[in-house]
Design a protein around this motif. Structure first.
Motif, PDB file in Angstrom:
ATOM      1  N   UNK A   1       0.813  -1.209   0.000  1.00 45.92           N
ATOM      2  CA  UNK A   1       0.000   0.000   0.000  1.00 45.92           C
ATOM      3  C   UNK A   1       0.853   1.270   0.000  1.00 45.92           C
ATOM      4  N   UNK A   2       1.967   1.214   0.674  1.00 45.70           N
ATOM      5  CA  UNK A   2       2.862   2.383   0.730  1.00 45.70           C
ATOM      6  C   UNK A   2       4.121   2.113  -0.114  1.00 45.70           C
ATOM      7  N   UNK A   3       3.929   1.525  -1.255  1.00 49.01           N
ATOM      8  CA  UNK A   3       5.050   1.087  -2.091  1.00 49.01           C
ATOM      9  C   UNK A   3       5.989   2.242  -2.432  1.00 49.01           C
ATOM     10  N   UNK A   4       5.413   3.385  -2.856  1.00 53.15           N
ATOM     11  CA  UNK A   4       6.265   4.516  -3.227  1.00 53.15           C
ATOM     12  C   UNK A   4       7.111   5.003  -2.068  1.00 53.15           C
TER      13      UNK A   4
ATOM     14  N   UNK B   1      -4.888 -13.468  -9.221  1.00 51.78           N
ATOM     15  CA  UNK B   1      -4.846 -12.535  -8.099  1.00 51.78           C
ATOM     16  C   UNK B   1      -4.308 -11.201  -8.615  1.00 51.78           C
ATOM     17  N   UNK B   2      -4.917 -10.104  -8.159  1.00 58.47           N
ATOM     18  CA  UNK B   2      -4.484  -8.787  -8.613  1.00 58.47           C
ATOM     19  C   UNK B   2      -3.055  -8.501  -8.152  1.00 58.47           C
ATOM     20  N   UNK B   3      -2.338  -7.590  -8.833  1.00 59.56           N
ATOM     21  CA  UNK B   3      -0.914  -7.361  -8.541  1.00 59.56           C
ATOM     22  C   UNK B   3      -0.617  -7.022  -7.085  1.00 59.56           C
ATOM     23  N   UNK B   4      -1.367  -6.131  -6.482  1.00 63.08           N
ATOM     24  CA  UNK B   4      -1.090  -5.778  -5.099  1.00 63.08           C
ATOM     25  C   UNK B   4      -1.271  -6.950  -4.167  1.00 63.08           C
ATOM     26  N   UNK B   5      -2.402  -7.638  -4.333  1.00 57.26           N
ATOM     27  CA  UNK B   5      -2.654  -8.811  -3.494  1.00 57.26           C
ATOM     28  C   UNK B   5      -1.632  -9.900  -3.772  1.00 57.26           C
ATOM     29  N   UNK B   6      -1.230 -10.097  -5.019  1.00 51.76           N
ATOM     30  CA  UNK B   6      -0.246 -11.131  -5.374  1.00 51.76           C
ATOM     31  C   UNK B   6       1.101 -10.845  -4.714  1.00 51.76           C
ATOM     32  N   UNK B   7       1.479  -9.571  -4.713  1.00 53.38           N
ATOM     33  CA  UNK B   7       2.752  -9.209  -4.078  1.00 53.38           C
ATOM     34  C   UNK B   7       2.699  -9.451  -2.580  1.00 53.38           C
ATOM     35  N   UNK B   8       1.583  -9.120  -1.956  1.00 49.04           N
ATOM     36  CA  UNK B   8       1.444  -9.332  -0.513  1.00 49.04           C
ATOM     37  C   UNK B   8       1.429 -10.807  -0.173  1.00 49.04           C
ATOM     38  N   UNK B   9       0.716 -11.601  -0.967  1.00 47.19           N
ATOM     39  CA  UNK B   9       0.653 -13.040  -0.721  1.00 47.19           C
ATOM     40  C   UNK B   9       2.026 -13.672  -0.924  1.00 47.19           C
ATOM     41  N   UNK B  10       2.719 -13.233  -1.966  1.00 41.16           N
ATOM     42  CA  UNK B  10       4.061 -13.780  -2.219  1.00 41.16           C
ATOM     43  C   UNK B  10       4.974 -13.518  -1.027  1.00 41.16           C
ATOM     44  N   UNK B  11       4.936 -12.282  -0.517  1.00 39.87           N
ATOM     45  CA  UNK B  11       5.771 -11.964   0.643  1.00 39.87           C
ATOM     46  C   UNK B  11       5.366 -12.778   1.852  1.00 39.87           C
ATOM     47  N   UNK B  12       4.042 -13.041   1.981  1.00 45.14           N
ATOM     48  CA  UNK B  12       3.566 -13.808   3.130  1.00 45.14           C
ATOM     49  C   UNK B  12       3.983 -15.261   3.032  1.00 45.14           C
ATOM     50  N   UNK B  13       3.771 -15.866   1.853  1.00 43.64           N
ATOM     51  CA  UNK B  13       4.037 -17.290   1.703  1.00 43.64           C
ATOM     52  C   UNK B  13       5.527 -17.607   1.679  1.00 43.64           C
ATOM     53  N   UNK B  14       6.327 -16.786   1.062  1.00 43.43           N
ATOM     54  CA  UNK B  14       7.752 -17.078   0.917  1.00 43.43           C
ATOM     55  C   UNK B  14       8.578 -16.383   1.999  1.00 43.43           C
TER      56      UNK B  14
END
Length: 1000
Positions: free
Chosen positions: A24-27, A285-298
Motif C-alpha cells: 500500500x505504501x510502495x512509493x 490474483x491482482x498485482x497488489x494482493x499477489x505481491x502481498x501473498x508472495x511476501x507472506x508465503x515465501x
C-alpha cells in the motif's frame, strides 16, 4: 495456490499485514530505502577506508610465532616493528658507487618516516653492507621493520610508503622492488581490492543476462537488480558503520566476499518472491494482493534462509584467524540488511510494476520439464537415489586427497611486485636468505659464559643436522659454521701459539745459542788444530830424540873413555879439567830445560780447565811430565855429580881411582836418564799435537760458549712462563670439554672480548644476554609444507638438546614464515572445526524450527554436507590434479559456510513446499512440490553459482578458487541434490519424513 494448507489464518494475516503495508505504501517504501542507502553511504566512510584502519594480524597475537616476533622485537631492539619487509636492489652489470650512495641515503630516508618505519638495517656499516650484498656484486637488500602486523590493513599504507620512498631516488638502471611475506599479503589485499570492481561488474552483467533469459523481460531483471543493488550499497554502508563503531573488525577481504555473497543471496531472495508473485498472477490474483501473498508465503522461507546464512557466517566470528573473524560478521550483517530490503522493497516494486502491467509472467517450458523429472523420481525413487548418490560419493572420495596450500605467493600473479622481488633475490642469494626461521631461547640468566655458549652450540649443531636445514647461524656460528676459536683444532693451535711465543723468547737468545754452537765448533777446531800441531811437533820431538840418542851414545863413549881412563892414565888432569867444565855447562843447559818444562807442565795441570777434558791433551801432559821428571831427577843430578868428579880429578883431590869410579858411576846414571828422556820425548811426540797453537782458539771458543750459555739461561724463565700458560689453557679446556653439555665446544673467556665476536653477540644475543636466537635457513621453500612441518621438529630438537643442561628450563619459541604458516595451518584447522560445528548446529536448529521434524532436519543436513564434500572433491580434481594448483586454505571454511547455509535454503524451500503439498508423505504431493519449485530453485542456484563464478574474473587465485568451489557446490546441490536426491529420499521415507509430526 491460494493458501498454505498447514498455515493458520491468523498467523498468515499477521504476516500479510506487514506485506500489505509495503504494498500500500510502495512509493514511500522505495523512497525510504533509497534515501537511507544514500544517507548511509554519504555519512559513513566507504568500507575500504574503514578496512584500512584495522590492525588485525593474519594470525592471532597470542600465536607462538607472533609471541616470538614480539619477544625478538623487544630483545633485539627493532623498535615497534610488528613485521618486516625487504627492499631488494639489482643491477645486472654490477652495483655501482651511485647504487651504494642510494642505499645509504635510503636508510636515512626510511628512518625519517617515523609513522610507518620502525627499523632499518644500516648498510652504511661496511661489514653489514658486505653481508647484504650478493657474491656476484649485482644485488643488495636491506630489511625494514614496519609498525603494521602481517595481514593487517594498516600494513597496506606502510608498504606503499616504503615503496614510494624506495623508488623516489633510485638511480637509472637499478631495479628496486619491495618484497617479503608482509609485502606479499599487502599485494594480495591490493589485488583483491582492485578485483572487487571487476568482479562486481562481471557479476551484475551475468546475473542480468540470466535474469533476462529466464524472464524474457527487461522489467523483472531491472527490478531484481534494483533491490540487490540497494541491498548491497546499504549493506556495505552498515558494515562500514559497524567497523567504525568497533562492533567488529573488517578487512579488505570482507568487501570482496561480501559483494559476491550479497549479490547471489539477494538475487535468490528476489527470485523466490517473483516466482510466488507470478504464481499468484497466473491464478488471477491482482498485482497488489499477489505481491502481498508472495511476501507472506515465501517470507518465512526467505527469513529462514537468511537466518541460516547469518548464523553460519557469524560462526566465523568465533575463529581466531583474522581472515575469518573479519569476513564472517560483515557478511552476516549485510545478509540481515538484505533480508529486510528483500521482504519490503521487492513487494513494493512488484506492486508498482504490476499495476502498470510491467511484471506479468510469461509461459515457460521449464515447468513441463521439471514435472517429468518429478514423475520419474516418484516412480523410481530407489534408482534415482542411487543415481544421485553414486557421483556425489565418487567426488566425496577425492576429498581426503586435498592438499591445501598456505603459500601466500600462490594466489598472486607472477608480475606482482613481491613475487618479482622473490625472483630477484633467488637469482643472487642462497635459498631463503631473507626468509629464515628464527629459534628464540629465553633463559633466566646471562648466557655470555663459556658453558652456556657451549650449550647453545650444542643446540645449533643438533638443528644443523636436521633434514631440510641448509644452514644455522647463531652467536657460536655467525657465518653458519662453528667459530674457529671454539674448535679443538683452534685450541690445539692456540697451545701451539703460546708455545711459539715461548719459543720466540728463547729465539731472542738464538744468537747466544749460535755463539755457543760456534764456540763449540771453534773448540772442536782448536782441538783439531791442537792435534794437527801435535803432528807437526812430532818432527821436532823426533829431532830432540835423535839428539838425545846422540847424547846417550856420547855418554856411552864417555863411559867407555872413563873405563879406559881407569886402566890408562893419559893426560888425566888436563882432560879431567876440560871434562868438568863441559859437564857444568851441560848441567846448566839441562837446568834451563827442566825449569821450562816445569812451567809448561804446571800450566797444563793447573791453569788449563779444558786440557783435563781433552784425552789427547791429558796424554801429552803426562808425557811432558815424564820428560821433566827424568831431566830433573836423573839427568841433571848425574851431570852435577860427573862435573864434581871431574873437578876433583882435575884438582888432584881424592884418589884418582875413586874419582874415576865416581865418574864412571855418574856417567852410567846420566846415560840411564838420557834413555828415559828419549822414551818420554817419543811419547810426547806421539800425543802432543799442536797444543800451543790450538790453546788460544780453544780458550776463545770456551769464552763464547760461556756467553751463549748465559743468554740461554736468561731465556729459560720466559720459556717456563709460556709453557705454564699453555698448561693452564689445556687444563681449562679439559675441564670445559669434559662437561657432556659442551659437546666438545669451548670458547675461552678471552674470546668474549674480541670485537668480531662482540658483533655476533649483538646480532644473536640480547643486550642483557638472556635471550639467544638462531637463524635457520631451510633447504626447501619457506612457504611450503615441508618447511612448516620442519618447524615443530626444530623446536623439539632444541628443547631436547637443552635437557640436562643449565638451560633445561629455558623457553623455546620459533618464528618466521614457516612458523607463521605452521600456526596458520593449526589455527585454520581448529577454526574450521569451530565454524563447521557451530554452523551445523545453527542450521539444524533453524531447519528444525521451520520444519518441526527431526527426520527432515537430519536428512537435509546430511545432504548439504554431502554436497559440500563432493564440491571440494571436484575442486581438488580440477585445481590440484587438472591445473596443478593447490587449493588455498581459505577455500574449505568459506565454501563450507556458504554451501551449508545456501544449500539448506534451497532444500528448505523445497521441503516447505513438500509439507504444503504432501503432509501425509504421499509420492504425488512430493512430485508436485518438486515440479513447482524446480524452476525457481534452479534459477536461484544458477544465479548464485554464476555470481560466485564471477570471482574468477579477479587476478587473485584464492578468490577464484573459493568462487569456483561454491559455484560447483551450488550446481551439484541444484541439479543433483535438490532435484533427485531429496525428492527420492522423501518418497522412500513417506510420512516418516515428518516425524514426530502427525500426518494431516
Amino acid at each position: 495456490m491460494g493458501t498454505t494448507h498447514g498455515d493458520r489464518p491468523d498467523r498468515a494475516d499477521r504476516a500479510a499485514g506487514y506485506a500489505r503495508f509495503a504494498v500500500r505504501r510502495a512509493g514511500w517504501v522505495v523512497l525510504a530505502w533509497l534515501a537511507l542507502t544514500v544517507v548511509m553511504n554519504v555519512a559513513v566512510p566507504q568500507l575500504e577506508e574503514i578496512a584500512g584502519r584495522d590492525s588485525s594480524p593474519m594470525v592471532p597475537r597470542d600465536a607462538p610465532s607472533m609471541r616470538a616476533v614480539e619477544l625478538m622485537n623487544q630483545e633485539f631492539s627493532n623498535g615497534d616493528a610488528e613485521s618486516f619487509i625487504v627492499v631488494a636492489m639489482e643491477r645486472t652489470s654490477g652495483l655501482t658507487r651511485a647504487d651504494r650512495t642510494y642505499a645509504e641515503s635510503l636508510v636515512t630516508g626510511l628512518a625519517e618516516d617515523k609513522g610507518d618505519v620502525a627499523f632499518v638495517q644500516d648498510v652504511r656499516d661496511p661489514a653489514l653492507r658486505k653481508a647484504l650484498t650478493s657474491e656476484d656484486r649485482q644485488a643488495r637488500y636491506l630489511l625494514v621493520g614496519i609498525t603494521g602486523a602481517t595481514g593487517a590493513p594498516a600494513s597496506l599504507r606502510q608498504v606503499a610508503a616504503v615503496r614510494d620512498i624506495a623508488r623516489a631516488s633510485a638511480p637509472d638502471g637499478l631495479t628496486v622492488q619491495v618484497t617479503g611475506p608482509t609485502a606479499t599479503v599487502v599485494d594480495l589485499a591490493t589485488e583483491t581490492e582492485h578485483s572487487v570492481l571487476r568482479i562486481t561488474v562481471v557479476t551484475i552483467g551475468l546475473i542480468a543476462l540470466i535474469l533476462f533469459l529466464i524472464y524474457r523481460s527487461f522489467v523483472i531483471p531491472v527490478l531484481i537488480l534494483t533491490v540487490v543493488g540497494l541491498g548491497l550499497g546499504l549493506g556495505r554502508a552498515v558494515v562500514a558503520w559497524c567497523g567504525l563503531q568497533d562492533f567488529f573488525a573488517v578487512s579488505t577481504f570482507s568487501g570482496s566476499f561480501l559483494t559476491a555473497i550479497v549479490l547471489g543471496a539477494g538475487t535468490d531472495y528476489a527470485v523466490f518472491l517473483v516466482a510466488r508473485y507470478h504464481e499468484q498472477r497466473r491464478l488471477g490474483v491482482d498485482p497488489g494482493r499477489a505481491a502481498a501473498v508472495a511476501a507472506t508465503r515465501v517470507g518465512s522461507v526467505i527469513a529462514g534462509s537468511a537466518v541460516t546464512v547469518v548464523l553460519a557466517t557469524l560462526a566465523m566470528a568465533l575463529a581466531d584467524l583474522g581472515f575469518f573473524n573479519t569476513t564472517g560478521p560483515a557478511v552476516a550483517v549485510s545478509i540481515a540488511v538484505n533480508l529486510l530490503v528483500s521482504l519490503t522493497l521487492t513487494p513494493a516494486l512488484l506492486a508498482l510494476a504490476g499495476r502498470r502491467g510491467w511484471a506479468e509472467p510469461r509461459e515457460s517450458k521449464a515447468s513441463g520439464a521439471w514435472a517429468r523429472v518429478a514423475g520419474v523420481v516418484a516412480a523410481h525413487p530407489a534408482r534415482m537415489l542411487t543415481a544421485s548418490l553414486v557421483p556425489l560419493a565418487v567426488l566425496a572420495a577425492v576429498f581426503p586427497l586435498a592438499d591445501l596450500s598456505y603459500d601466500v605467493r600462490d594466489p598472486l600473479p607472477d608480475d606482482a611486485e613481491s613475487n618479482q622481488g622473490y625472483a630477484l633475490l633467488g637469482r643472487h642469494f642462497p635459498v631463503n636468505e631473507v626468509l629464515p626461521d628464527y629459534v628464540l631461547i629465553r633463559a633466566d640468566h646471562d648466557l655470555r659464559t663459556s658453558k652456556d655458549l657451549a650449550v647453545l652450540e650444542r643446540a645449533s649443531a643438533a638443528v644443523a643436522q636436521h633434514d631440510g636445514v641448509a644452514l644455522v647461524r647463531g652467536v657460536t656460528r655467525p657465518l653458519g659454521v662453528p667459530i674457529t676459536e671454539a674448535s679443538l683444532a683452534y685450541q690445539s693451535g692456540l697451545v701451539g701459539d703460546q708455545l711459539d711465543q715461548a719459543q720466540g723468547k728463547v729465539a731472542e737468545g738464538t744468537s747466544g745459542a749460535e755463539r755457543l754452537a760456534d764456540g763449540a765448533g771453534q773448540l772442536d777446531d782448536g782441538a783439531g788444530q791442537l792435534a794437527a800441531g801435535a803432528e807437526k811437533a812430532v818432527a821436532g820431538a823426533d829431532r830432540i830424540a835423535a839428539s838425545t840418542g846422540k847424547l846417550t851414545s856420547g855418554m856411552t863413549q864417555l863411559l867407555d873413555g872413563a873405563d879406559a881412563a881407569i886402566t890408562g892414565t893419559g893426560d888425566l888432569r888436563t882432560g879431567a879439567g876440560g871434562l868438568a867444565d863441559g859437564l857444568d855447562a851441560a848441567a846448566d843447559q839441562v837446568q834451563l830445560a827442566v825449569d821450562g818444562l816445569g812451567l809448561v807442565h804446571d800450566a797444563l795441570a793447573t791453569k788449563s780447565l779444558t786440557c783435563g777434558l781433552d784425552p789427547a791433551c791429558r796424554q801429552a801432559r803426562t808425557g811432558l811430565k815424564r820428560i821433566w821428571e827424568a831431566e830433573r831427577d836423573q839427568l841433571l843430578p848425574g851431570l852435577r855429580q860427573a862435573a864434581k868428579g871431574a873437578r876433583a880429578l882435575a884438582t888432584g883431590s881424592g884418589d884418582l881411582q875413586s874419582g874415576l869410579q865416581q865418574l864412571r858411576a855418574g856417567l852410567a846414571k846420566a846415560r840411564n836418564g838420557s834413555r828415559q828422556l828419549a822414551d818420554g820425548q817419543r811419547v810426547f811426540a806421539e800425543r802432543l799435537g799442536d797444543l800451543s797453537a790450538g790453546a788460544d782458539e780453544l780458550a776463545a771458543g770456551a769464552d763464547r760458549l760461556r756467553g751463549g750459555t748465559q743468554q740461554v739461561a736468561a731465556s729459560l724463565p720466559e720459556l717456563e712462563d709460556g709453557l705454564a700458560a699453555a698448561a693452564r689453557h689445556l687444563r681449562e679446556t679439559r675441564t670445559a670439554a669434559d662437561d657432556p653439555a659442551s659437546g666438545g665446544f669451548y670458547l675461552p673467556p678471552t674470546a668474549l672480548e674480541d670485537q668480531d665476536f662482540a658483533a655476533a653477540m649483538r646480532l644473536y644475543l640480547s643486550p642483557d644476554g638472556r635471550t639467544a636466537r638462531l637463524a635457520v635457513l631451510g633447504s626447501t621453500d619457506a612457504f611450503g609444507p615441508e618447511a612448516s612441518d620442519r618447524v615443530e621438529d626444530i623446536r623439539a630438537t632444541v628443547e631436547t638438546s637443552l635437557n640436562g643442561t643449565r638451560l633445561d628450563d629455558a623457553e623455546v619459541l620459533t618464528t618466521g614464515m614457516a612458523s607463521t604458516n605452521a600456526d596458520l595451518r593449526d589455527y585454520s584447522m581448529s577454526d574450521l572445526e569451530v565454524i563447521a560445528g557451530f554452523a551445523l548446529v545453527a542450521v539444524f536448529v533453524v531447519l528444525l524450527l521451520l520444519l518441526r521434524s527431526l527426520v527432515a532436519a537430519f536428512a537435509l543436513m546430511a545432504t548439504v554436507v554431502l554436497s559440500y564434500v563432493a564440491a571440494i572433491g571436484l575442486s581438488v580434481l580440477v585445481w590440484q590434479y587438472g591445473l596443478g594448483i593447490q587449493l588455498d586454505w581459505t577455500v574449505a571454511a568459506v565454501a563450507f559456510v556458504v554451501l551449508v547455509a545456501v544449500g539448506a535454503d534451497y532444500n528448505l524451500l523445497l521441503t516447505k513446499r513438500m509439507h504444503e503439498e504432501a503432509p501425509d508423505g504421499s509420492a504425488a504431493g512430493i512430485a508436485r512440490a518438486t515440479a513447482a519449485t524446480g524452476g525457481v530453485i534452479t534459477s536461484a542456484g544458477v544465479i548464485f553459482a554464476v555470481s560466485m563464478m564471477a570471482l574468477l574474473a579477479g587476478r587473485v587465485t584464492t578468490i577464484g578458487q573459493v568462487g569456483f568451489t561454491i559455484a560447483v557446490g551450488l550446481l551439484l546441490d541444484t541439479f543433483v541434490v535438490r532435484s533427485l536426491l531429496v525428492p527420492a529420499l522423501a518418497t522412500l521415507l513417506g510420512r516418516r519424513l515428518w516425524w514426530p509430526q502427525r500426518a494431516r
